[in-house]
Design a protein around this motif. Structure first.
Motif, PDB file in Angstrom:
ATOM      1  N   UNK A  10       0.862  -1.169   0.000  1.00 40.11           N
ATOM      2  CA  UNK A  10       0.000   0.000   0.000  1.00 40.11           C
ATOM      3  C   UNK A  10       0.900   1.221   0.000  1.00 40.11           C
ATOM      4  N   UNK A  11       0.614   2.180  -0.843  1.00 37.89           N
ATOM      5  CA  UNK A  11       1.444   3.374  -0.955  1.00 37.89           C
ATOM      6  C   UNK A  11       0.757   4.557  -0.285  1.00 37.89           C
ATOM      7  N   UNK A  12       1.532   5.244   0.545  1.00 34.39           N
ATOM      8  CA  UNK A  12       1.067   6.450   1.224  1.00 34.39           C
ATOM      9  C   UNK A  12       1.927   7.617   0.753  1.00 34.39           C
ATOM     10  N   UNK A  13       1.323   8.789   0.667  1.00 33.62           N
ATOM     11  CA  UNK A  13       2.078   9.971   0.271  1.00 33.62           C
ATOM     12  C   UNK A  13       2.044  10.987   1.400  1.00 33.62           C
ATOM     13  N   UNK A  14       3.206  11.431   1.783  1.00 34.07           N
ATOM     14  CA  UNK A  14       3.380  12.429   2.837  1.00 34.07           C
ATOM     15  C   UNK A  14       3.676  13.761   2.168  1.00 34.07           C
ATOM     16  N   UNK A  15       2.950  14.810   2.546  1.00 34.64           N
ATOM     17  CA  UNK A  15       3.157  16.128   1.959  1.00 34.64           C
ATOM     18  C   UNK A  15       2.465  16.263   0.615  1.00 34.64           C
ATOM     19  N   UNK A  16       2.673  17.420  -0.019  1.00 34.78           N
ATOM     20  CA  UNK A  16       2.033  17.700  -1.307  1.00 34.78           C
ATOM     21  C   UNK A  16       3.043  18.047  -2.398  1.00 34.78           C
ATOM     22  N   UNK A  17       4.318  18.161  -2.007  1.00 33.80           N
ATOM     23  CA  UNK A  17       5.387  18.477  -2.963  1.00 33.80           C
ATOM     24  C   UNK A  17       6.722  18.097  -2.321  1.00 33.80           C
ATOM     25  N   UNK A  18       7.769  18.080  -3.138  1.00 32.91           N
ATOM     26  CA  UNK A  18       9.104  17.822  -2.589  1.00 32.91           C
ATOM     27  C   UNK A  18       9.447  18.864  -1.535  1.00 32.91           C
ATOM     28  N   UNK A  19       9.148  20.118  -1.836  1.00 37.96           N
ATOM     29  CA  UNK A  19       9.480  21.215  -0.922  1.00 37.96           C
ATOM     30  C   UNK A  19       8.740  21.080   0.411  1.00 37.96           C
ATOM     31  N   UNK A  20       7.468  20.695   0.361  1.00 34.46           N
ATOM     32  CA  UNK A  20       6.700  20.567   1.610  1.00 34.46           C
ATOM     33  C   UNK A  20       7.271  19.461   2.487  1.00 34.46           C
ATOM     34  N   UNK A  21       7.729  18.376   1.872  1.00 31.70           N
ATOM     35  CA  UNK A  21       8.304  17.263   2.634  1.00 31.70           C
ATOM     36  C   UNK A  21       9.637  17.673   3.249  1.00 31.70           C
ATOM     37  N   UNK A  22      10.468  18.386   2.477  1.00 34.12           N
ATOM     38  CA  UNK A  22      11.769  18.824   2.992  1.00 34.12           C
ATOM     39  C   UNK A  22      11.597  19.754   4.194  1.00 34.12           C
ATOM     40  N   UNK A  38       0.266   0.835  11.054  1.00 27.65           N
ATOM     41  CA  UNK A  38       1.690   0.667  11.387  1.00 27.65           C
ATOM     42  C   UNK A  38       2.295   1.949  11.932  1.00 27.65           C
ATOM     43  N   UNK A  39       3.056   1.795  13.023  1.00 23.85           N
ATOM     44  CA  UNK A  39       3.875   2.887  13.539  1.00 23.85           C
ATOM     45  C   UNK A  39       5.217   2.811  12.821  1.00 23.85           C
ATOM     46  N   UNK A  40       5.612   3.893  12.207  1.00 23.14           N
ATOM     47  CA  UNK A  40       6.819   3.946  11.392  1.00 23.14           C
ATOM     48  C   UNK A  40       7.733   5.030  11.958  1.00 23.14           C
ATOM     49  N   UNK A  41       9.037   4.783  11.890  1.00 20.66           N
ATOM     50  CA  UNK A  41      10.019   5.822  12.180  1.00 20.66           C
ATOM     51  C   UNK A  41      10.567   6.283  10.841  1.00 20.66           C
ATOM     52  N   UNK A  42      10.639   7.599  10.659  1.00 14.31           N
ATOM     53  CA  UNK A  42      11.103   8.192   9.412  1.00 14.31           C
ATOM     54  C   UNK A  42      12.293   9.091   9.708  1.00 14.31           C
ATOM     55  N   UNK A  43      13.343   8.936   8.910  1.00 11.80           N
ATOM     56  CA  UNK A  43      14.577   9.703   9.078  1.00 11.80           C
ATOM     57  C   UNK A  43      14.943  10.325   7.741  1.00 11.80           C
ATOM     58  N   UNK A  44      15.389  11.573   7.789  1.00 12.48           N
ATOM     59  CA  UNK A  44      15.890  12.236   6.578  1.00 12.48           C
ATOM     60  C   UNK A  44      17.378  12.502   6.735  1.00 12.48           C
ATOM     61  N   UNK A  45      18.170  12.100   5.719  1.00 10.33           N
ATOM     62  CA  UNK A  45      19.599  12.409   5.645  1.00 10.33           C
ATOM     63  C   UNK A  45      19.815  13.038   4.274  1.00 10.33           C
ATOM     64  N   UNK A  46      20.153  14.329   4.253  1.00  3.43           N
ATOM     65  CA  UNK A  46      20.254  15.101   3.011  1.00  3.43           C
ATOM     66  C   UNK A  46      18.893  15.038   2.313  1.00  3.43           C
ATOM     67  N   UNK A  47      18.842  14.558   1.081  1.00  2.49           N
ATOM     68  CA  UNK A  47      17.564  14.473   0.359  1.00  2.49           C
ATOM     69  C   UNK A  47      17.036  13.038   0.326  1.00  2.49           C
ATOM     70  N   UNK A  48      17.609  12.158   1.164  1.00  3.88           N
ATOM     71  CA  UNK A  48      17.179  10.761   1.223  1.00  3.88           C
ATOM     72  C   UNK A  48      16.323  10.532   2.470  1.00  3.88           C
ATOM     73  N   UNK A 109       5.149  14.604  -3.387  1.00  4.48           N
ATOM     74  CA  UNK A 109       5.428  14.355  -1.976  1.00  4.48           C
ATOM     75  C   UNK A 109       6.270  13.112  -1.797  1.00  4.48           C
ATOM     76  N   UNK A 110       6.369  12.638  -0.563  1.00  2.00           N
ATOM     77  CA  UNK A 110       7.168  11.455  -0.242  1.00  2.00           C
ATOM     78  C   UNK A 110       6.267  10.232  -0.243  1.00  2.00           C
ATOM     79  N   UNK A 111       6.564   9.280  -1.121  1.00  5.86           N
ATOM     80  CA  UNK A 111       5.804   8.044  -1.192  1.00  5.86           C
ATOM     81  C   UNK A 111       6.490   6.993  -0.332  1.00  5.86           C
ATOM     82  N   UNK A 112       5.698   6.355   0.546  1.00  6.42           N
ATOM     83  CA  UNK A 112       6.190   5.284   1.415  1.00  6.42           C
ATOM     84  C   UNK A 112       5.317   4.066   1.150  1.00  6.42           C
ATOM     85  N   UNK A 113       5.956   2.934   0.872  1.00  6.02           N
ATOM     86  CA  UNK A 113       5.227   1.694   0.583  1.00  6.02           C
ATOM     87  C   UNK A 113       5.271   0.773   1.791  1.00  6.02           C
ATOM     88  N   UNK A 114       4.086   0.289   2.196  1.00  7.83           N
ATOM     89  CA  UNK A 114       3.940  -0.556   3.369  1.00  7.83           C
ATOM     90  C   UNK A 114       3.203  -1.839   2.956  1.00  7.83           C
TER      91      UNK A 114
END
Length: 115
Positions: A10-22, A38-48, A109-114
Motif C-alpha cells: 500500500x502506498x502512502x504519500x506524505x506532503x504535497x510536494x518535494x518542498x513541503x516534505x523537505x 503501522x507505527x513507522x520511524x522516518x529519518x531524513x539524511x540530506x535528500x534521502x 510528496x514522499x511516497x512510502x510503501x507498506x
C-alpha cells in the motif's frame, strides 16, 4: 504445484510536494508517523528518506525517541542497540534486524510503501 505469494504494498504519500516534505522533515531528524495500522520511524539524511518499523524488536522501545549517529545508525533509547537506517541491519545488540519500507521523493510528496 508451487504457489507464489506476493506482498501487496500500500502506498502512502506524505506532503504535497518535494518542498513541503523537505520542510516537514528537517535534516537528520527522527520522526514518528502512523501509516494505516503501522507505527513507522522516518529519518531524513540530506535528500534521502528512510522508513523502518517504529519499535525496537528487542524490547519494543520507540525508535522515534532514539538518536541518529554520524554513521547513519538509529540508536535505540532503551539499550543503545544500533541499526543501519538503510538496510535495517542490527549493528550492535542481540536482536533481529528492523523491517524497512521503500521511500521515494516525488514531485507530489514522499511516497512510502507498506505491506
Amino acid at each position: 504445484m508451487i504457489e507464489y505469494l506476493s506482498k501487496v504494498m500500500k502506498k502512502y504519500t506524505l506532503g504535497t510536494s518535494k518542498e513541503s516534505v523537505m520542510k516537514m522533515i528537517p535534516e537528520r531528524s527522527v520522526k514518528k508517523i502512523i501509516l494505516g495500522d503501522k507505527n513507522i520511524t522516518l529519518v531524513r539524511v540530506a535528500a534521502e528518506f528512510y522508513a523502518f518499523q517504529g519499535y525496537c524488536p528487542h524490547r519494543g522501545a520507540p525508535l522515534y525517541q532514539g538518536s541518529l549517529n554520524n554513521t547513519n545508525e538509529i540508536i535505540c533509547p532503551l539499550h543503545q542497540y544500533r541499526f543501519d537506517i538503510r538496510s535495517g541491519e542490527v549493528k550492535a545488540g542481540a536482536c533481529p534486524d528492523l523491517e524497512t519500507f521503500p521511500t521515494q521523493l516525488k514531485d507530489q510528496g514522499l511516497e512510502i510503501s507498506i505491506p
